[in-house]
Design a protein around this motif. Structure first.
Motif, PDB file in Angstrom:
ATOM      1  N   THR A  20     -24.119 -36.434 -38.134  1.00 36.33           N
ATOM      2  CA  THR A  20     -22.655 -36.506 -38.179  1.00 36.33           C
ATOM      3  C   THR A  20     -22.164 -37.819 -37.592  1.00 36.33           C
ATOM      4  OG1 THR A  20     -22.470 -34.102 -38.016  1.00 36.33           O
ATOM      5  CG2 THR A  20     -20.518 -35.379 -37.447  1.00 36.33           C
ATOM      6  N   ASP A  24     -19.791 -40.234 -39.644  1.00 37.47           N
ATOM      7  CA  ASP A  24     -18.477 -40.601 -39.109  1.00 37.47           C
ATOM      8  C   ASP A  24     -18.324 -42.113 -39.060  1.00 37.47           C
ATOM      9  OD1 ASP A  24     -17.862 -37.935 -38.774  1.00 37.47           O
ATOM     10  OD2 ASP A  24     -18.206 -37.913 -36.600  1.00 37.47           O
ATOM     11  N   GLU A  28     -15.593 -44.606 -40.848  1.00 35.35           N
ATOM     12  CA  GLU A  28     -14.845 -45.636 -40.119  1.00 35.35           C
ATOM     13  C   GLU A  28     -14.885 -46.960 -40.880  1.00 35.35           C
ATOM     14  OE1 GLU A  28     -16.498 -45.965 -36.210  1.00 35.35           O
ATOM     15  OE2 GLU A  28     -16.040 -43.877 -35.682  1.00 35.35           O
TER      16      GLU A  28
END
Length: 257
Positions: A20, A24, A28
């Motif tokens: 994760t 993530d 971004e």
């Protein structure tokens, strides 16, 4: 900047989904104006389970470039010609090989389901296992084992196909001649745009040769001359990948953001 990522051995390991934290970080990058895509030996069907729902509609180049999905739809595919595919299957039968064939989404195989590799096939049960004669397009043939593996590999090299040997798993895969990840990227329309790629194995070489910037994960020697950076696979590999992604995200920040 366009970022293109291999999956297994590059941003996910030992058959596990991408962490994760890495996913993530990829989002971004996207929110900062970069473009994210994935290019794997896996067929697109089997790429989805190691990503998550947020990436379902991203660029997915699967089967080493034999299929490309975008926005959840097939954009391009490059099958092995029908007559050649039948010849290969006949040779595989003669060598008592265990093999799996990927169509555009469905698949056929004669493998022992206890083989460790089989746990990665159609994990989301979104496809169907069909008989070999029900395949419409033979996009990739994956050879898991054979009684005379070296002889079989030598025979495959004589055929008009692209062959990759995945040393970590001891398996061969075959696609149509000229198929590779870079060719698929060109077909999709990104071939003339600069891109950054992360990879770890033989099938990433065409991308590394053309990339504006390339990051090698691990120590596959044929990629070393082309790699701008190398990240070792150790207990810090996830942190190292994230740090490099953030560094490159800033260094190649899109001008309009």
């Amino acid at each position: 900047m366009n970022f293109i990522f291999d999956l297994d051995g590059t941003i996910c390991f030992k058959g596990q989904p991408i962490s994760t934290r890495i996913l993530d970080c990829l989002l971004e990058l996207e929110q900062a104006g970069h473009t994210i895509g994935f290019a794997s030996a896996r067929p697109c069907r089997d790429m989805l389970p190691v990503l998550d729902e947020r990436f379902r509609n991203h660029l997915l180049i699967g089967a080493n470039g034999a299929m490309t999905y975008y926005q959840g739809s097939l954009q391009h595919h490059a099958p092995i010609p029908h007559r050649l595919a039948n010849e290969i299957i006949s040779i595989l039968d003669d060598h008592r090989a265990q093999f799996l064939i990927d169509d555009k989404w469905d698949y056929a195989h004669n493998c022992d389901i206890a083989h460790p590799f089989m746990q990665n096939i159609d994990m989301q049960q979104s496809a169907s296992r069909v008989d070999f004669d029900q395949l419409n397009h033979v996009l990739k043939i994956l050879i898991l084992s054979s009684e005379r593996f070296d002889d079989l590999a030598a025979r495959m090299k004589q055929l008009d196909v692209t062959m990759h040997y995945h040393s970590a798993e001891g398996i061969l895969d075959l696609t149509s001649k000229g198929v590779n990840k870079m060719a698929a990227l060109r077909e999709f329309g990104l071939g003339d745009e600069p891109f950054i790629c992360f990879g770890n194995d033989m099938n990433d070489l065409p991308l590394f040769e053309q990339a504006h910037y390339s990051v090698l994960i691990g120590g596959y020697e044929p990629l070393l001359p082309w790699a701008k950076e190398r990240i070792f696979v150790d207990q810090m590999v996830e942190q190292s990948i994230i740090a490099k992604l953030r560094e490159l995200g800033v260094a190649y920040k899109p001008a309009h953001t």
